[in-house]
Enzyme design. Structure first.
Site, PDB file in Angstrom:
ATOM      1  N   ASP A 490       0.882  -1.157   0.000  1.00  0.00           N
ATOM      2  CA  ASP A 490       0.000   0.000   0.000  1.00  0.00           C
ATOM      3  C   ASP A 490       0.930   1.220   0.000  1.00  0.00           C
ATOM      4  O   ASP A 490       2.088   1.109   0.393  1.00  0.00           O
ATOM      5  CB  ASP A 490      -0.874  -0.046   1.270  1.00  0.00           C
ATOM      6  CG  ASP A 490      -1.781   1.159   1.391  1.00  0.00           C
ATOM      7  OD1 ASP A 490      -2.313   1.595   0.356  1.00  0.00           O
ATOM      8  OD2 ASP A 490      -1.942   1.669   2.506  1.00  0.00           O
ATOM      9  N   ASP A 810      -1.497  -0.904   5.998  1.00  0.00           N
ATOM     10  CA  ASP A 810      -1.616  -0.379   7.367  1.00  0.00           C
ATOM     11  C   ASP A 810      -2.833  -0.948   8.095  1.00  0.00           C
ATOM     12  O   ASP A 810      -3.216  -0.467   9.143  1.00  0.00           O
ATOM     13  CB  ASP A 810      -1.624   1.155   7.373  1.00  0.00           C
ATOM     14  CG  ASP A 810      -2.714   1.733   6.485  1.00  0.00           C
ATOM     15  OD1 ASP A 810      -3.528   0.927   5.979  1.00  0.00           O
ATOM     16  OD2 ASP A 810      -2.758   2.945   6.288  1.00  0.00           O
ATOM     17  N   ASP A 814      -7.048  -2.235   3.985  1.00  0.00           N
ATOM     18  CA  ASP A 814      -6.362  -3.324   3.281  1.00  0.00           C
ATOM     19  C   ASP A 814      -6.758  -4.702   3.803  1.00  0.00           C
ATOM     20  O   ASP A 814      -6.164  -5.695   3.424  1.00  0.00           O
ATOM     21  CB  ASP A 814      -4.841  -3.171   3.440  1.00  0.00           C
ATOM     22  CG  ASP A 814      -4.350  -1.817   2.979  1.00  0.00           C
ATOM     23  OD1 ASP A 814      -4.758  -1.403   1.890  1.00  0.00           O
ATOM     24  OD2 ASP A 814      -3.589  -1.169   3.708  1.00  0.00           O
TER      25      ASP A 814
END
Length: 1186
Positions: A490, A810, A814
């Protein structure tokens, strides 16, 4: 139909069963007949010894069959149950869980009567079963089982009308259906866990082997092995007990709440809450001042709440939760989408603001909420279920180990067959001893140490990761980390810092230049930045999104706790926030209704391409301006507003969100810089250099993503972005728009060789429509503007084409991707473990490379300003992350306190460095199997290093065990017939050396820098087979030559194979040669560089190896006759002694050379996934044509 397919995330299918009567069970009736047959036919005919052997064989088979009903659920079904097609005849069912959700189980089927009520006029019988704290109800209409439903998908209008359970009958019905709001997990005793452990197939097999050795009079060796097994199993049971005891401490907080039942407010304990209850919820603390957690998942009906969700998601920023008042009444609730309205069980309320205008008032000034889910169905319960049930006992590729053992058994059967054939040719031989010899040969090939060694290897990695602040809830994923060939990241908060820098406002004039002087920026743009946010005060401290805090600081405005914004200087107009429409990831924007200068305005901010469609008048330089800054890697937000006609405050609050966010006037672009974390580029460069492909998956804009990707080595070739063009077609366009290539799904693979490709969320939708997902996604390097569901699709696509994936995020948006990846790493932004925590030996050996990597991690701890001195930065970071209760402490004291706490946590359990660490709810997040308490991507390299180390260790163990077993099979067969035997003390000494070697090789630490060379992912490859067969041939030649040489010095005498052990020259030589082969096997097959420490660096193993060599030289040289007499070794002739020593060194160097040659000839490679991708894509094409 006896099988019902569910296809869920936990249960895949259910088989309906009916219990057989005890007499008809297959482990009772057939054996009763066999025992009677033995009594009638065998006893009168055979002599006593043969009849006893036959009875012994029968009893062993009976015990095995009985044990198989414990080991195999399928066999238990076959032996104890009959399959039925009608669910009303079934009393049990076999559950087949989804992949990686544990093993099959048999559970009872229950039924209950639902009394006639509002939903039905007649009593209904409900059939259900409980599996892993979840209830599944049978549906007659659809002939399948469904999860017990909770009121989580109704319309907002339904919830707003809800006033709780209106009668005692409804309360009782709800209680019967959902049960109490508690985490009931029966605490197993040590005895029960120990019984489970010793009923495992391998343990039973090991005990059986020990029994056979005892029958062959190997008392010391057998007792030593048995003691080791019990010690190992009891430590495993103790560590499991510790983990389960820790989980028992997690319970619904003992607090009382006001609940609206039967038309009145009553006080109830949190454990008595039921789905559908309407409650008053607010901040409450216990006697110790600790905030109480939310007892269940709830939907806020009125008021607003600020919560800390760190225990579930790892998100350190407090979350603002608001009521559903402004939502459309017909719209249905989706917990995943509408997280901003839901309070999750286990989270802590920091602040609450009640709404006094709502018709149903709370008596204690709390916020009004309706309970959605209770017990194990809450988010906290889901995390507990993950920790409890998704962890399987580790066997690194159990099917592979099974096949490998089968491969070894083939050799054993040949050897045993040879012994049996020769034995039967001699009528004088004892049948008892012959059968015992054959049994020993076959059992010796299945290494009893295997499960112990594999568990030690994985536990060692678990402990090493825990010491680095990385916690794992699914240990079977660790070997996967060694096979990873694709790392996905990410961007925001992972590769880049969470701390945003506000650089200015652009697009306010016809120029594209950035305006950094706030005095020259139009007032409306400043007002939007000052008020269109979700910042909130908690204990008089402003908390929220770092980007919004940065913009408020950058424009030099102030924001008060009464939701008013004003300039710090110059005394401008106050902006009062009337209503907020919070940021939603599927909308990519947020809005507020404000009042300033006695007039209402709608202020909106969001992604430039989203706001673009909602503007009344689009400025000519709009697209050019935002693209200019996104190409430079900046984060750009479009600002817009519109005036709202005069109305009352309550009318302004009830405006529909869509009305607020349409017909807007452009006010400028807010430009933010998101600094890349200092170590991101170094870590990703190391990953790329160690044969990993890198991919970025982000919700940010494509141009920004491409810029950041080029900075951190994800993009190294010219980039192309798939962009929609007029007419519904798509083109590949370079970031500076100088190169344009028309899109064709057939040319993507060729294009990916010369360019790095980037696609957005909107183009993924097009790929799904045109069934081109498998042709495009596997070749893309940067995914931009993707929704959480699309992240999941990307991960499943990579897995489909055969990639072994790692996802690092994080842990908030996600979650899906982290769960789908083979290795999911959630980063929780916390201070990383301090150096003193590590053991003294590891800190002494700290590699300069790893120290370089770790330093930026410490520097990345959140702080508002950069201090010139590092100590100040650390002090500041410690002080900013402290809770308000500790504000009176000095920064130095707080830093000391934090370090002390870390040391205490590490020493609390597993301090001996041998037991597996306990996973606590605060350590793990529900996001992923791996949770790292770091504000940097450095843990990814730690996890891959440990994964490679575990993979390499298990591979070398299989090879060593394989070679040892093949040698043992030969010794026990061919040499046994020649009368060669081992003494009891000899076998014990050999066993001690083997145990020490295995223990020390599993504790080899991985090297601090990842190598470009990859480990072999599977046992079955040319390298392993050629290595095994080559070394075995060399060992065999050495063994045969040595024994033949010894026989030349032996007097001619007839040696009885079944006679008891007595020392002679051949026995002595064969024992010495076996010892030499054993030492050489460990030394040659030890996988040191480039993955683990070399033999010279692994001190315990080096010492053990040298000790074995010294021992072997001493006994061969006959330096201490007393020792040799104790070991029952006869003196060797000088010529034979010298030959043995020379041959031993020759054998070692030939084996070493062969192993090194094979490692050079067959290196580990990235899997050929492109071949797999073409095959899968063509199969899909064929299906479509059908």
């Amino acid at each position: 139909m006896s099988r019902i397919t569910i296809g869920g995330k936990v249960v895949d299918s259910v088989d309906l069963l009916k219990t057989r009567h005890l007499i008809w069970c297959l482990d009772v009736l057939p054996f009763a007949i066999l025992y009677v047959a033995w009594l009638i036919t065998a006893v009168p005919v055979l002599d006593f010894l043969d009849a006893t052997i036959l009875l012994g064989g029968l009893i062993v088979i009976h015990i095995l069959v009985a044990l198989f009903t414990v080991w195999s659920v399928d066999f238990k079904c076959f032996a104890h149950y009959a399959k039925v097609k009608d669910i009303h005849l079934a009393d049990s069912c076999k559950i087949t869980p989804a992949k990686f959700s544990g093993s099959k189980e048999i559970v009872p089927i229950h039924s209950r009567k639902i009394v006639a009520g509002s939903t039905s006029s007649v009593d209904i019988e409900e059939i259900y079963f409980d599996f892993r704290k979840q209830q599944y109800i049978y549906s007659n209409e659809k002939d399948t089982f469904f999860n017990l439903s909770y009121p989580t998908k109704d319309s907002f209008g339904y919830y707003l009308k809800n006033t709780g359970h209106g009668s005692e009958a409804k309360v009782l019905a709800a209680n019967d259906k959902w049960g109490r709001n508690i985490f009931e997990y029966p605490q197993p005793t040590f005895q029960k866990l120990m019984k489970e452990q010793i009923m495992e197939p391998f343990f039973v097999f090991q005990v059986f082997c020990v029994g056979l050795w005892c029958l062959d009079e190997f008392w010391y060796y057998s007792l030593f092995t048995l003691f080791m097994l019990f010690m190992f199993e009891s430590t495993m049971a103790k560590s499991r007990l510790k983990t389960l005891t820790e989980l028992r401490h997690v319970r619904v907080d003992n607090q009382t709440l006001m609940v609206h039942r039967c038309g009145k407010w009553v006080q109830l304990a949190g454990t008595e809450l039921l789905p559908g209850d309407v409650v008053s919820i607010g901040r409450s603390s216990g006697l110790d001042g600790e905030d109480k957690s939310v007892p269940a998942d709830m939907l806020i009906l009125s008021g607003s709440v600020i919560v800390n969700e760190a225990i579930l998601t790892g998100e350190s920023t407090p979350q603002w939760k608001v009521s559903i008042m402004g939502r459309s009444l017909e719209e249905n609730l989706s917990i995943r989408r509408d997280k901003s309205h839901v309070l999750f069980g286990g989270t802590k309320i920091l602040q609450h603001s009640p709404d006094k205008t709502f018709p149903l008032r709370t008596p204690d000034g709390g916020c009004l909420a309706v309970v959605l889910r209770t017990g194990f169905q809450t988010s906290q319960g889901k995390l507990m279920r993950t920790i409890l049930f998704s962890t399987e006992r580790v066997t690194a590729n159990s099917w592979e180990s099974g096949l490998f053992i089968l491969f070894l058994v083939v050799f054993a059967v040949i050897a045993a067959g040879y012994v049996l054939k020769k034995g039967l040719e001699d009528p004088t031989r004892s049948k008892y001893k012959l059968i015992l010899s054959c049994s020993l040969i076959i059992t010796s090939v299945i290494p009893p140490e295997l499960p112990m060694e594999l568990s030690i290897a994985v536990n060692t990695s678990l402990i090493a990761l825990a010491r680095r602040g990385i916690f794992c809830t699914e240990p079977f994923r660790i070997p996967f980390a060694g096979k990873v060939d694709l790392c996905c990241f990410d961007k925001t908060g992972t590769l880049t810092s969470d701390d945003m820098e506000f650089t200015g406002v652009a697009g306010t004039t016809d120029q594209v230049d950035l305006e950094t002087d706030m005095a020259k920026v139009p007032l409306r743009a400043l007002e939007i930045l000052a008020s269109c946010h979700a910042l909130v005060f908690v204990d008089n401290k402003l908390v929220g999104d770092p980007l919004e805090k940065a913009s408020l600081k950058g424009i030099d405005w102030t924001y008060k706790s009464d939701e008013k914004a004003m300039p710090k200087k110059g005394g401008g107009d106050i902006v009062q926030i009337v209503q907020r429409h919070h940021f939603a990831s599927h909308l990519k924007r947020m809005a507020v209704v404000v009042r300033t200068q006695e007039q209402f305005f709608a202020f909106v901010k969001g992604a430039p391409e989203t706001i673009q469609d909602r503007l009344v008048d689009l400025p000519p330089s709009y697209v050019e301006t935002y693209k200019k800054y996104t190409r430079q890697g900046s984060r750009v937000l479009a600002l817009a507003f519109k005036s709202i006609p005069e109305m009352t405050v309550s009318e302004a609050r009830s405006l529909d969100r869509d009305d607020v966010e349409s017909g807007l006037t452009f006010a400028g672009f807010a430009v933010f810089n998101c600094p890349i974390r200092e170590d991101s580029a170094a870590v990703l460069s190391e990953l790329k250099g160690s044969s990993h492909d890198l991919v970025m998956i982000t919700g940010d804009q494509a141009l920004t993503a491409c810029h950041v990707a080029s900075q951190v080595h994800i993009v190294s070739k010219p980039a192309l972005i798939l962009t929609p063009v007029v007419g519904g077609s798509f083109d590949w366009v370079s970031p500076d728009e100088t190169e344009i290539i028309s899109y064709s799904d057939k040319e993507v693979e060729a294009l990916s060789d010369s360019h790095d490709l980037c696609i957005g969320g909107d183009t993924i939708e097009m790929l799904q429509r045109t069934s081109a997902v498998l042709k495009v996604i596997p070749f893309v390097k940067v995914f931009a503007r993707v929704a959480p569901e699309q992240k999941e699709l990307i991960m499943t696509t990579f897995k489909t084409v055969g990639r072994i994936t790692l996802m690092c995020g994080d842990g908030t948006n996600d979650v899906g991707a982290l769960k789908q990846a083979h290795v999911g790493v959630a980063l929780l932004n916390a201070i990383p473990p301090a150096k003193p925590v590590e053991s003294s030996t590891s800190s002494k050996k700290e590699d300069p490379e790893s120290a370089k990597l770790k330093k930026p991690v410490l520097d990345n701890v959140k702080g508002e300003e950069e201090e010139p001195s590092k100590s100040k930065a650390l002090e500041k970071s410690a002080s900013t992350s402290q809770t308000p209760a500790n504000r009176h402490l000095t920064a130095a004291e707080m830093q000391k306190q934090k370090l002390q706490k870390l040391i205490d946590e590490m020493n609390e359990d597993g301090g001996d460095g041998r037991s597996a660490p306990i996973v606590k709810l605060g350590d793990a997040s529900m996001a992923s199997p791996f949770t790292a308490k770091h504000a940097s991507v450095a843990p990814v390299t730690d996890i891959i290093r440990q994964g490679r180390s575990t993979l390499v260790t298990t591979l070398q163990m299989f090879k060593i065990l394989g070679l040892n077993c093949l040698a043992t099979a030969y010794v026990l067969s061919v040499m046994y017939l020649d009368g060669v035997k081992l003494g009891d003390f000899q076998a014990t000494i050999s066993g001690i050396f083997t145990a020490a070697f295995f223990l020390f090789i599993s504790h080899a630490r991985p090297l601090p820098v990842l190598s470009a060379e990859r480990p072999h992912p599977n046992i079955f490859c040319f390298y392993v087979f050629l290595s095994l067969l080559g070394q075995f041939a060399i060992h065999l030649f050495f063994l045969i030559s040595s024994v033949n040489e010894a026989q030349k010095h032996m007097p001619e005498e007839c040696i009885e194979p079944d006679s008891s052990f007595h020392p002679n020259l051949v026995n002595t030589v064969s024992y010495m040669v076996n010892m030499m082969i054993q030492v050489a096997t460990f030394a040659v097959n030890y996988m040191g560089h480039p993955f683990n420490q070399s033999i010279s660096e692994n001190k315990p193993f080096r010492v053990a190896l040298l000790g074995a060599v010294v021992f072997f030289v001493v006994i061969t040289s006959d330096l201490f006759r007393e020792l040799n007499n104790w070991l029952k070794l006869v003196p060797l002739p000088v010529g034979l002694r010298n030959k043995l020593l020379v041959w031993a060194f020759l054998m070692f160097f030939v084996c070493y050379g062969w192993e090194r040659f094979l490692r050079w000839a067959f290196p580990g490679k990235i899997p050929a996934w492109k071949k797999r991708q073409r095959k899968v894509a063509s199969n899909l094409e064929k299906k479509k044509k059908r």
